[in-house]
Design an enzyme around this catalytic site. Structure first.
Site, mmCIF file in Angstrom:
data_model
loop_
_atom_site.group_PDB
_atom_site.id
_atom_site.type_symbol
_atom_site.label_atom_id
_atom_site.label_comp_id
_atom_site.label_asym_id
_atom_site.label_seq_id
_atom_site.Cartn_x
_atom_site.Cartn_y
_atom_site.Cartn_z
ATOM 1 N N ASP A 224 -30.049 17.481 -40.294
ATOM 2 C CA ASP A 224 -29.773 17.814 -38.747
ATOM 3 C C ASP A 224 -28.269 18.435 -38.011
ATOM 4 O O ASP A 224 -27.684 17.952 -38.081
ATOM 5 C CB ASP A 224 -29.845 16.903 -38.277
ATOM 6 C CG ASP A 224 -30.054 16.027 -36.670
ATOM 7 O OD1 ASP A 224 -29.126 17.244 -36.339
ATOM 8 O OD2 ASP A 224 -30.429 15.206 -36.204
ATOM 9 N N HIS A 225 -28.512 19.199 -37.400
ATOM 10 C CA HIS A 225 -27.414 20.642 -37.824
ATOM 11 C C HIS A 225 -26.888 20.242 -36.063
ATOM 12 O O HIS A 225 -26.262 20.252 -36.091
ATOM 13 C CB HIS A 225 -27.980 22.164 -37.363
ATOM 14 C CG HIS A 225 -28.440 22.124 -35.766
ATOM 15 N ND1 HIS A 225 -29.762 22.094 -35.368
ATOM 16 C CD2 HIS A 225 -28.139 23.227 -34.940
ATOM 17 C CE1 HIS A 225 -29.564 23.005 -34.100
ATOM 18 N NE2 HIS A 225 -29.408 22.976 -33.614
ATOM 19 N N HIS A 287 -32.091 15.271 -33.356
ATOM 20 C CA HIS A 287 -30.742 15.148 -32.664
ATOM 21 C C HIS A 287 -30.767 14.112 -31.614
ATOM 22 O O HIS A 287 -29.587 13.810 -31.371
ATOM 23 C CB HIS A 287 -30.825 17.010 -31.982
ATOM 24 C CG HIS A 287 -31.613 18.273 -32.718
ATOM 25 N ND1 HIS A 287 -31.181 17.674 -33.902
ATOM 26 C CD2 HIS A 287 -31.425 19.064 -32.285
ATOM 27 C CE1 HIS A 287 -31.215 19.337 -34.136
ATOM 28 N NE2 HIS A 287 -32.155 19.531 -33.659
HETATM 29 C C1 BG6 Z 1 -33.610 23.048 -32.938
HETATM 30 C C2 BG6 Z 1 -34.737 22.737 -32.413
HETATM 31 O O1 BG6 Z 1 -33.677 22.348 -33.995
HETATM 32 O O2 BG6 Z 1 -32.228 22.674 -31.831
HETATM 33 C C3 BG6 Z 1 -34.750 24.314 -31.572
HETATM 34 O O3 BG6 Z 1 -36.242 22.767 -33.325
HETATM 35 C C4 BG6 Z 1 -33.830 24.115 -30.243
HETATM 36 O O4 BG6 Z 1 -36.233 23.967 -31.034
HETATM 37 C C5 BG6 Z 1 -32.773 24.464 -31.594
HETATM 38 O O5 BG6 Z 1 -34.297 25.641 -29.646
HETATM 39 C C6 BG6 Z 1 -31.508 23.424 -30.362
HETATM 40 O O6 BG6 Z 1 -30.158 24.112 -31.242
HETATM 41 P P1 BG6 Z 1 -29.251 24.685 -30.487
HETATM 42 O O7 BG6 Z 1 -27.915 24.509 -31.751
HETATM 43 O O8 BG6 Z 1 -29.288 25.828 -29.860
HETATM 44 O O9 BG6 Z 1 -29.016 23.452 -29.709
#
Ligand code: BG6
Length: 533
Positions: A224-225, A287
């Site tokens: 979960d980045h 997230h």
């Molecule tokens: C991803 C989603 O997990 O996170 C995307 O699948 C989204 O839809 C992205 O655009 C957003 O990541 P960040 O790090 O740019 O907020």
């Protein structure tokens, strides 16, 4: 299938023992990007191979390959590190190397340095094949054995499945069949899976059974980045390293919490993934509920994986849905509009989306947490694509002072105190409070006190994927959700999704706006408003 549990320090020792021109530590010490005042041992990956499935995907090009280069540039990869791409392309090593090179040039965070690239390039290999092709996986196994011999990678492999979930079963089965999932003594095998972890509780459970059939839980790293973002980890530092906020971090002082993830982009070329999934499954299930868990959990006894996950699980278990979902959730779908001075099409006109799709691109929900700390404090979560601007933040909004010894006019425009964690962009923390306006009258109005990463620290924050890929290679799991957290999050979302399927078309909102009117109405019923971002 045993996973040698080792502290990160072990990886450092192993790394420096690899045969090669220079040890990792020497590389790290010589690296101009390291802060020379940092006396701690660097967390460095030991010898290993990263095998990437899905090399031509957007994620690989924009995030994963650049992050690997950035780790190399920071001196955090071992000299023998190897990167193996596997895909259905009639490619040779040099073709994959070119893709990697282009991705690095376009998206790496740190400057391009020829010597770093050349070192990385030496370890780049490509194995062509279909996921269903036994021969291709046998070739992969053989290639990995050869790499071990040539580059001293010691049979340590991380398999990164950056592929649509429908391919997970076949890839995992191939890794099991070829024995690649089984770690010989003294080595490790890990599998990394990208969200979505299923599309509901049942499918998440099935997906887990498949992964567990080949890899033990301790070898499964669910990405979960958001947990790799510095600002997200800083929520724990803010709460548990200070004495200033925690005493008021509860129902006696907090009025409500708003967690927002707003994006200005549309779905781009991701129709195939996004349609039928929608905003809530895409980012609330993972997230935003992870953010909620970090904001609301009790302090863990340590930051090791089991202690941290235990506290997150406890709070996710305590989450309650409101009785009436029609009044306390809202969903929308972007219509045509203007974004950044450009005319943009609506969701239903995007390539690959059917004109009657009911997929939501905006979702807002109200949750409560049934425990002593939070009873009665609503947590409002919202996310959407094609909103006014890109911003992710957590706002803890405090109750008004119980008594104001001022005249009504003096405090007419005084709002509520708030602490805002600015996850991105413009990373930092804002505290909002009332202050006297200079002059002869006692007029009080809101002001802000700011902490900005860019001003307080010299180093720029690593990308989330740099941190997470390094943790995979080191075998350090705290920032990866456990399956129990994944399932608890689906338990929260499933009834809402089920309710929404009975509601027909989501409410349209113009691109570039702040979402559908129903979302504002949901807040207004509680006497509150969404923060203006
Ligand atoms: C991803 C989603 O997990 O996170 C995307 O699948 C989204 O839809 C992205 O655009 C957003 O990541 P960040 O790090 O740019 O907020």
């Amino acid at each position: 299938m045993s996973e040698p549990a080792g502290p990160p320090e072990e990886a450092v020792a192993v790394a420096s023992a690899v045969a090669g021109t220079s040890t990792t530590l020497e590389v790290a010490a010589a690296n101009p990007l390291r802060d020379p005042r940092d006396k701690r041992l660097p967390r460095v990956a030991g010898p290993c191979v990263m095998v990437l499935f899905g090399v031509t995907g957007d994620l690989a090009k924009r995030k994963l390959l650049p992050a690997i280069y950035d780790l190399g540039n920071r001196g955090l990869l071992p000299p023998g590190f190897s990167l193996v791409g596997f895909a259905r392309r009639d490619w040779k090593d040099q073709d994959f190397a070119k893709l990697t090179h282009d991705a690095v040039k376009a998206h790496a965070r740190t400057p391009f340095r020829e010597e770093v690239w050349n070192q990385l390039r030496e370890g780049i290999h490509f194995v062509p094949g279909e996921f269903s092709d036994d021969g291709a996986f046998d070739a992969l196994a053989m290639a990995l054995r050869e790499i071990d011999e040539l580059r001293g990678t010691g049979g340590n492999y991380a398999f990164y499945l950056s592929v649509p979930p429908k391919f997970f079963p076949v890839v995992v089965e191939q890794l099991r069949r070829t024995g690649l999932a089984d770690a010989p003594d003294g080595s490790w095998r890990r599998v990394v899976i990208e969200k979505p972890f299923g599309h509901d509780l049942k499918s998440a459970h099935e997906l887990n059974e498949i992964t567990n059939s080949a890899f033990p839980e301790s070898s499964i790293f669910r990405i979960d980045h958001y947990l790799g973002k510095e600002t997200v980890q800083n929520i724990m530092a803010l709460r548990f390293a200070n004495n200033l906020y925690e005493p008021i971090w509860n129902r006696s002082f907090v009025d409500h919490v708003q967690i927002t993830m707003a994006e200005d982009i549309g779905i781009g070329g991701r129709a195939g993934y996004y349609d039928g999934i929608g905003a809530a499954r895409d980012v609330i299930q993972n997230h935003l509920l992870q953010l909620l868990a970090l904001v609301a959990m009790e302090d863990p006894t340590s930051f090791d994986a089991s202690a941290l996950r235990r506290e997150k699980e406890k709070v996710l278990k305590a989450v309650r849905l409101p009785a009436d979902l029609s009044l306390n959730t809202s969903r929308g779908q972007y219509a045509a509009g203007w974004q950044g001075g450009q005319k943009v099409v609506g969701y239903l006109q995007e390539d690959g989306i059917s004109t009657d799709s009911t997929t939501e691109t905006y979702a807002a929900i109200k949750l409560e947490i049934a425990n002593r700390r939070w009873a009665g404090v609503p947590f409002y979560l919202r996310t959407g694509k094609r909103l006014g601007r890109r911003v992710t933040e957590v706002a803890v909004v405090f109750q008004r002072a119980p008594h104001l010894p001022f005249s009504k006019d003096d405090t007419e425009i005084l709002g509520q105190n708030a602490l805002v964690v600015r996850v991105q962009p413009d990373e930092g923390i804002t505290v909002r409070f009332g202050s006297k306006v200079p002059g002869t009258a006692m007029e009080v109005r809101d002001v802000s006190m700011d902490f900005a990463y860019g001003e307080s620290f010299l180093e720029s924050s690593p990308e989330a994927y740099e941190r997470l890929l390094l943790d995979v290679m080191i075998g350090d799991p705290p920032l990866f959700p456990h399956q129990r957290e994944v399932e608890l999050s689906w338990q929260i979302l499933d009834p809402i999704e089920e309710f929404w399927t009975t509601q027909g078309q989501p409410e349209p909102y113009p691109s570039g706006s702040w979402g559908p009117p129903a979302s504002d109405a949901m807040m207004a019923r509680d006497g509150r408003v969404w923060r203006r971002l």
